[in-house]
Design a protein around this motif. Structure first.
Motif, PDB file in Angstrom:
ATOM      1  N   PHE A  32       0.828  -1.215   0.000  1.00  0.00           N
ATOM      2  CA  PHE A  32       0.000   0.000   0.000  1.00  0.00           C
ATOM      3  C   PHE A  32       0.858   1.260   0.000  1.00  0.00           C
ATOM      4  CE2 PHE A  32      -1.722   3.480   2.545  1.00  0.00           C
ATOM      5  CZ  PHE A  32      -2.796   3.854   1.748  1.00  0.00           C
ATOM      6  N   LEU A  33       1.846   1.302   0.885  1.00  0.00           N
ATOM      7  CA  LEU A  33       2.664   2.502   1.009  1.00  0.00           C
ATOM      8  C   LEU A  33       3.480   2.757  -0.259  1.00  0.00           C
ATOM      9  CD1 LEU A  33       3.957   2.146   4.695  1.00  0.00           C
ATOM     10  CD2 LEU A  33       2.196   3.695   3.840  1.00  0.00           C
ATOM     11  N   SER A  34       3.947   1.693  -0.880  1.00  0.00           N
ATOM     12  CA  SER A  34       4.747   1.848  -2.095  1.00  0.00           C
ATOM     13  C   SER A  34       3.910   2.402  -3.242  1.00  0.00           C
ATOM     14  CB  SER A  34       5.369   0.505  -2.506  1.00  0.00           C
ATOM     15  OG  SER A  34       6.238   0.039  -1.490  1.00  0.00           O
ATOM     16  N   GLY A  35       2.627   2.046  -3.260  1.00  0.00           N
ATOM     17  CA  GLY A  35       1.773   2.487  -4.359  1.00  0.00           C
ATOM     18  C   GLY A  35       0.922   3.686  -4.041  1.00  0.00           C
ATOM     19  N   ASN A  36       1.061   4.226  -2.828  1.00  0.00           N
ATOM     20  CA  ASN A  36       0.200   5.344  -2.447  1.00  0.00           C
ATOM     21  C   ASN A  36       0.568   6.620  -3.182  1.00  0.00           C
ATOM     22  OD1 ASN A  36      -1.768   6.671  -0.482  1.00  0.00           O
ATOM     23  ND2 ASN A  36       0.088   7.876  -0.154  1.00  0.00           N
ATOM     24  N   ASP A  37      -0.459   7.356  -3.579  1.00  0.00           N
ATOM     25  CA  ASP A  37      -0.258   8.634  -4.257  1.00  0.00           C
ATOM     26  C   ASP A  37      -1.346   9.598  -3.783  1.00  0.00           C
ATOM     27  OD1 ASP A  37       0.612  10.618  -5.918  1.00  0.00           O
ATOM     28  OD2 ASP A  37      -0.423   9.856  -7.692  1.00  0.00           O
ATOM     29  N   GLY A  38      -0.932  10.691  -3.133  1.00  0.00           N
ATOM     30  CA  GLY A  38      -1.903  11.674  -2.659  1.00  0.00           C
ATOM     31  C   GLY A  38      -2.347  11.417  -1.232  1.00  0.00           C
ATOM     32  N   VAL A  39      -3.422  12.095  -0.843  1.00  0.00           N
ATOM     33  CA  VAL A  39      -3.917  12.038   0.532  1.00  0.00           C
ATOM     34  C   VAL A  39      -4.605  10.705   0.818  1.00  0.00           C
ATOM     35  CG1 VAL A  39      -5.498  13.087   2.196  1.00  0.00           C
ATOM     36  CG2 VAL A  39      -4.205  14.542   0.624  1.00  0.00           C
ATOM     37  N   ALA A  40      -4.225  10.092   1.935  1.00  0.00           N
ATOM     38  CA  ALA A  40      -4.848   8.833   2.374  1.00  0.00           C
ATOM     39  C   ALA A  40      -4.851   8.837   3.906  1.00  0.00           C
ATOM     40  CB  ALA A  40      -4.096   7.631   1.819  1.00  0.00           C
ATOM     41  N   PHE A  41      -5.550   9.803   4.492  1.00  0.00           N
ATOM     42  CA  PHE A  41      -5.530  10.021   5.940  1.00  0.00           C
ATOM     43  C   PHE A  41      -5.957   8.774   6.712  1.00  0.00           C
ATOM     44  CE2 PHE A  41      -7.364  11.340   9.977  1.00  0.00           C
ATOM     45  CZ  PHE A  41      -6.403  12.208  10.471  1.00  0.00           C
ATOM     46  N   GLY A  42      -7.102   8.189   6.327  1.00  0.00           N
ATOM     47  CA  GLY A  42      -7.628   7.035   7.052  1.00  0.00           C
ATOM     48  C   GLY A  42      -6.694   5.846   7.059  1.00  0.00           C
ATOM     49  N   PRO A  43      -6.194   5.402   5.893  1.00  0.00           N
ATOM     50  CA  PRO A  43      -5.263   4.279   5.880  1.00  0.00           C
ATOM     51  C   PRO A  43      -3.990   4.541   6.678  1.00  0.00           C
ATOM     52  CG  PRO A  43      -6.168   4.611   3.692  1.00  0.00           C
ATOM     53  CD  PRO A  43      -6.618   5.773   4.527  1.00  0.00           C
ATOM     54  N   PHE A  44      -3.469   5.762   6.607  1.00  0.00           N
ATOM     55  CA  PHE A  44      -2.254   6.069   7.368  1.00  0.00           C
ATOM     56  C   PHE A  44      -2.544   6.061   8.873  1.00  0.00           C
ATOM     57  CE2 PHE A  44      -0.263   7.162   3.437  1.00  0.00           C
ATOM     58  CZ  PHE A  44       1.103   7.118   3.682  1.00  0.00           C
ATOM     59  N   LEU A  45      -3.731   6.497   9.266  1.00  0.00           N
ATOM     60  CA  LEU A  45      -4.120   6.447  10.671  1.00  0.00           C
ATOM     61  C   LEU A  45      -4.144   4.992  11.148  1.00  0.00           C
ATOM     62  CD1 LEU A  45      -6.781   8.546  12.454  1.00  0.00           C
ATOM     63  CD2 LEU A  45      -6.876   6.076  12.702  1.00  0.00           C
ATOM     64  N   TYR A  46      -4.735   4.122  10.337  1.00  0.00           N
ATOM     65  CA  TYR A  46      -4.800   2.697  10.687  1.00  0.00           C
ATOM     66  C   TYR A  46      -3.405   2.092  10.779  1.00  0.00           C
ATOM     67  CZ  TYR A  46      -5.346  -2.332  10.012  1.00  0.00           C
ATOM     68  OH  TYR A  46      -5.245  -3.692  10.135  1.00  0.00           O
ATOM     69  N   ILE A  47      -2.542   2.419   9.806  1.00  0.00           N
ATOM     70  CA  ILE A  47      -1.178   1.880   9.792  1.00  0.00           C
ATOM     71  C   ILE A  47      -0.404   2.355  11.023  1.00  0.00           C
ATOM     72  CG2 ILE A  47       1.036   1.963   8.568  1.00  0.00           C
ATOM     73  CD1 ILE A  47      -0.638   2.121   5.953  1.00  0.00           C
ATOM     74  N   GLY A  48      -0.593   3.622  11.405  1.00  0.00           N
ATOM     75  CA  GLY A  48       0.078   4.154  12.584  1.00  0.00           C
ATOM     76  C   GLY A  48      -0.337   3.436  13.855  1.00  0.00           C
ATOM     77  N   ALA A  49      -1.632   3.190  13.995  1.00  0.00           N
ATOM     78  CA  ALA A  49      -2.131   2.483  15.182  1.00  0.00           C
ATOM     79  C   ALA A  49      -1.602   1.061  15.227  1.00  0.00           C
ATOM     80  CB  ALA A  49      -3.659   2.479  15.178  1.00  0.00           C
ATOM     81  N   LYS A  50      -1.630   0.382  14.075  1.00  0.00           N
ATOM     82  CA  LYS A  50      -1.150  -0.999  14.017  1.00  0.00           C
ATOM     83  C   LYS A  50       0.340  -1.072  14.308  1.00  0.00           C
ATOM     84  CE  LYS A  50      -0.730  -3.131  10.012  1.00  0.00           C
ATOM     85  NZ  LYS A  50      -1.034  -3.864   8.758  1.00  0.00           N
ATOM     86  N   HIS A  51       1.076  -0.099  13.774  1.00  0.00           N
ATOM     87  CA  HIS A  51       2.519  -0.101  13.990  1.00  0.00           C
ATOM     88  C   HIS A  51       2.859   0.072  15.471  1.00  0.00           C
ATOM     89  CE1 HIS A  51       6.701   0.253  12.692  1.00  0.00           C
ATOM     90  NE2 HIS A  51       6.821   1.217  13.599  1.00  0.00           N
ATOM     91  N   MET A  52       2.132   0.940  16.161  1.00  0.00           N
ATOM     92  CA  MET A  52       2.410   1.164  17.574  1.00  0.00           C
ATOM     93  C   MET A  52       2.036  -0.049  18.403  1.00  0.00           C
ATOM     94  SD  MET A  52       3.881   3.344  19.383  1.00  0.00           S
ATOM     95  CE  MET A  52       4.111   3.984  21.036  1.00  0.00           C
ATOM     96  N   LEU A  53       0.934  -0.706  18.050  1.00  0.00           N
ATOM     97  CA  LEU A  53       0.498  -1.882  18.807  1.00  0.00           C
ATOM     98  C   LEU A  53       1.480  -3.038  18.664  1.00  0.00           C
ATOM     99  CD1 LEU A  53      -3.347  -1.796  18.155  1.00  0.00           C
ATOM    100  CD2 LEU A  53      -2.214  -1.577  20.374  1.00  0.00           C
ATOM    101  N   THR A  54       2.219  -3.066  17.556  1.00  0.00           N
ATOM    102  CA  THR A  54       3.238  -4.106  17.371  1.00  0.00           C
ATOM    103  C   THR A  54       4.634  -3.569  17.657  1.00  0.00           C
ATOM    104  OG1 THR A  54       3.401  -3.582  15.001  1.00  0.00           O
ATOM    105  CG2 THR A  54       1.862  -5.314  15.632  1.00  0.00           C
ATOM    106  N   GLY A  55       4.721  -2.272  18.005  1.00  0.00           N
ATOM    107  CA  GLY A  55       6.022  -1.663  18.282  1.00  0.00           C
ATOM    108  C   GLY A  55       6.458  -1.922  19.705  1.00  0.00           C
ATOM    109  N   TYR A  56       6.893  -3.140  19.958  1.00  0.00           N
ATOM    110  CA  TYR A  56       7.186  -3.586  21.324  1.00  0.00           C
ATOM    111  C   TYR A  56       8.288  -2.758  21.972  1.00  0.00           C
ATOM    112  CZ  TYR A  56      10.886  -5.790  18.710  1.00  0.00           C
ATOM    113  OH  TYR A  56      11.929  -5.988  17.866  1.00  0.00           O
ATOM    114  N   ASP A  57       9.250  -2.234  21.187  1.00  0.00           N
ATOM    115  CA  ASP A  57      10.320  -1.451  21.801  1.00  0.00           C
ATOM    116  C   ASP A  57       9.785  -0.136  22.363  1.00  0.00           C
ATOM    117  OD1 ASP A  57       9.779  -0.562  19.249  1.00  0.00           O
ATOM    118  OD2 ASP A  57      11.863  -0.591  18.555  1.00  0.00           O
ATOM    119  N   HIS A  58       8.890   0.515  21.621  1.00  0.00           N
ATOM    120  CA  HIS A  58       8.257   1.732  22.128  1.00  0.00           C
ATOM    121  C   HIS A  58       7.441   1.425  23.391  1.00  0.00           C
ATOM    122  CE1 HIS A  58       9.401   3.499  18.328  1.00  0.00           C
ATOM    123  NE2 HIS A  58       8.642   2.643  17.670  1.00  0.00           N
ATOM    124  N   LEU A  59       6.706   0.316  23.337  1.00  0.00           N
ATOM    125  CA  LEU A  59       5.823  -0.028  24.455  1.00  0.00           C
ATOM    126  C   LEU A  59       6.611  -0.455  25.694  1.00  0.00           C
ATOM    127  CD1 LEU A  59       2.995  -1.934  22.527  1.00  0.00           C
ATOM    128  CD2 LEU A  59       2.981   0.423  23.384  1.00  0.00           C
TER     129      LEU A  59
END
Length: 227
Positions: A32-59
């Motif tokens: 998705f990120l490789s092919g993204n072009d332009g504004v995609a607020f919702g998908p990026f919000l979802y990706i950010g949440a998922k990344h943090m939930l699996t970001g064990y070092d941050h947690l």
């Protein structure tokens, strides 16, 4: 929930999490990120949440930060310092295209875990006779955590069009993921604090926190010198 179950869940969290050495971007997200072009607020919000939930070092770092914080106001204050730090460098790093080697920045993030476990064990006062400013430390390490998040996104060479909006969505998603994860952790720790075993096993828990950090440092530096 009795104290043995709480201790088991907490120790499982610290020990089991070291078995996963990378929380990079999964294949579907990469596509998705490789092919993204332009504004995609919702998908990026979802990706950010998922990344943090699996970001064990941050947690793991945040778990160390809130481990001995008993008042909600203190938890909010320290988490806010961390949020300000990583939000600033996440946006600044990507928008300004400031590139930091992902292995080195992740090693510093892992060092922040070691620092917090050592701090919780009273190591600075015991061995150095002084106590660093804990709020400043959380803010500074938050800056490095933000650059770590930025390094994951910079690999995709985004176009400038819609970039700030997408990054804003990603950052808000990170905060949502952080809130969900910390809510779960706070419930566990609050339940555990009701039992005498909390102080009894706090030393081994923070020792495991340090061990997790050292393990991650070793992994990241190995990746740096062999890549």
């Amino acid at each position: 929930m009795n104290s043995k179950k709480i201790i088991f869940l907490v120790l499982l969290f610290f020990v089991g999490i070291t078995g996963v050495f990378a929380h990079g971007v999964d294949e579907n997200t990469q596509t998705f990120l490789s092919g993204n072009d332009g504004v995609a607020f919702g998908p990026f919000l979802y990706i950010g949440a998922k990344h943090m939930l699996t970001g064990y070092d941050h947690l793991l770092f945040l778990v160390g930060v809130i481990f001995f914080l008993y008042r909600p106001k203190e938890v909010l204050l320290y988490v806010s310092f961390f949020t300000i730090g990583h939000s600033a460098t996440l946006l600044f790093g990507v928008m300004s295209n400031i590139s930091i080697n992902a292995y080195l920045i992740d090693a510093i993030i892992a060092l922040s875990i070691v620092y917090k476990g050592f701090d919780n064990l009273g190591g600075f006062k015991r061995f150095f006779g002084t106590q660093p400013n804990t709020k400043a430390a959380v803010l500074i390490f938050g800056l490095f955590h933000g650059f770590g998040l930025a390094s994951k996104l910079q690999d995709f060479k985004f176009e400038k069009e819609g970039l700030f909006t997408n990054l804003l969505g990603f950052n808000i998603g990170v905060e949502i993921g952080q809130f969900i994860a910390l809510t779960f952790v706070l419930i566990l720790i609050t339940l555990w604090r009701r039992h005498s075993s909390f102080m009894k096993f706090s030393t081994i828990t923070n020792t495991l926190l340090m061990a997790a950090g050292f393990t991650l440092i070793g992994y990241q530096l190995t990746g740096y010198f062999t890549s």
